[in-house]
Design a protein around this motif. Sequence first.
Motif, short mmCIF file in Angstrom:
data_model
loop_
_atom_site.label_atom_id
_atom_site.label_comp_id
_atom_site.label_asym_id
_atom_site.label_seq_id
_atom_site.Cartn_x
_atom_site.Cartn_y
_atom_site.Cartn_z
N GLU A 128 0.89 -1.22 0.08
CA GLU A 128 0.14 -0.07 -0.03
C GLU A 128 0.77 1.15 -0.05
N LEU A 129 0.33 2.45 -0.97
CA LEU A 129 1.02 3.63 -0.73
C LEU A 129 -0.22 4.53 -0.48
N ILE A 130 0.16 5.90 0.14
CA ILE A 130 -0.91 6.43 0.59
C ILE A 130 -0.49 7.69 -0.23
N LEU A 131 -1.75 8.36 -1.08
CA LEU A 131 -1.57 9.53 -1.47
C LEU A 131 -2.17 10.79 -0.76
N LYS A 132 -1.58 11.72 -0.37
CA LYS A 132 -2.30 12.84 0.51
C LYS A 132 -1.69 14.15 -0.11
N PHE A 133 -2.47 15.30 0.15
CA PHE A 133 -2.24 16.62 -0.46
C PHE A 133 -1.67 17.52 0.89
N GLU A 134 -0.47 17.90 0.85
CA GLU A 134 -0.23 18.78 2.01
C GLU A 134 0.67 19.92 1.29
N GLU A 135 0.74 21.27 2.12
CA GLU A 135 1.31 22.20 1.85
C GLU A 135 1.52 22.51 0.05
N GLU A 136 0.40 22.58 -0.63
CA GLU A 136 0.26 22.66 -2.02
C GLU A 136 1.11 21.56 -2.90
N THR A 137 1.18 20.38 -2.31
CA THR A 137 2.02 19.35 -2.90
C THR A 137 1.47 18.01 -2.69
N PHE A 138 1.22 17.04 -3.72
CA PHE A 138 0.78 15.56 -3.49
C PHE A 138 2.01 14.83 -3.43
N ILE A 140 3.30 11.02 -1.73
CA ILE A 140 2.87 9.71 -1.74
C ILE A 140 4.02 9.10 -0.72
N TYR A 141 3.46 8.56 0.41
CA TYR A 141 3.93 7.87 1.34
C TYR A 141 3.81 6.33 1.51
N SER A 142 4.78 5.64 1.99
CA SER A 142 5.10 4.26 2.12
C SER A 142 4.96 3.97 3.54
N GLY A 143 3.99 3.81 4.37
CA GLY A 143 3.82 3.86 5.76
C GLY A 143 4.09 5.22 6.13
N VAL A 144 4.90 5.57 7.01
CA VAL A 144 5.47 7.14 7.23
C VAL A 144 6.52 7.59 6.60
N ASN A 145 7.12 6.89 5.70
CA ASN A 145 8.16 7.49 4.78
C ASN A 145 7.70 7.91 3.49
N MET A 148 7.45 9.82 -2.88
CA MET A 148 7.63 10.84 -4.06
C MET A 148 6.89 12.06 -3.79
N ALA A 149 7.19 13.11 -4.43
CA ALA A 149 6.25 14.33 -4.23
C ALA A 149 6.00 14.81 -5.72
N PHE A 150 4.73 15.26 -5.94
CA PHE A 150 4.53 15.85 -7.02
C PHE A 150 3.71 17.19 -6.94
N GLU A 151 3.81 18.11 -8.04
CA GLU A 151 2.99 19.37 -8.01
C GLU A 151 1.62 19.19 -8.41
N THR A 152 1.15 18.13 -9.29
CA THR A 152 -0.19 18.02 -9.41
C THR A 152 -0.80 16.47 -9.25
#
Length: 170
Positions: A128-138, A140-145, A148-152
């Motif tokens: 499982e990976l978690i996709l979440k939006f924080e501080e104007e950035t998307f 992707i977390y693997s657990g708490v790690n 990746m980070a994306f602008e859109t």
Amino acid sequence: MLTFEQKIAILDSFPELERRNVSLGRVNYHFEGSTHEKKTVGYRFHPNGNGYVFAGLVGGYETDDKGFVNVRDYSEEQLREIIGASIRSLSASSDSPNRASSAAASAFASNAAPSSDEEVWTDESGQELILKFEEETFFIYSGVNLEMAFETREEAEEYLAEEGFSFNRR
């Protein structure tokens, strides 16, 4: 399948939505806080069990040509999830459609286990990976790690798909 009354109670529980009774006993729900032309979140909820939720800006759902998903057979959890995602997607700035409003973004403050506002993406092996939006950035977390980070959102979803992950509507 949820009854008409149960579906209406779920929709009524979202204070952002305004109920509008329409013809033939059907009910629509509008989100007046939408930053898009589209304001309808719940569409044609009918006593026969049919009803639609707008997910045209959400991703991960098969929609009709107008962006709606038939939620006739959705569970309470699934219905709440898609309604929340619809509201968040319509809260995105119209000049930047893939960015959530600061109010919606504040729901993504925690890096802990997935909350109901975070999306869980799963591959064939069950990772499982978690996709979440924080501080104007998307993010992707693997657990708490941080993975990746994306602008859109589009870039994040493209990455997840390329890596063999799909949205998990559990």
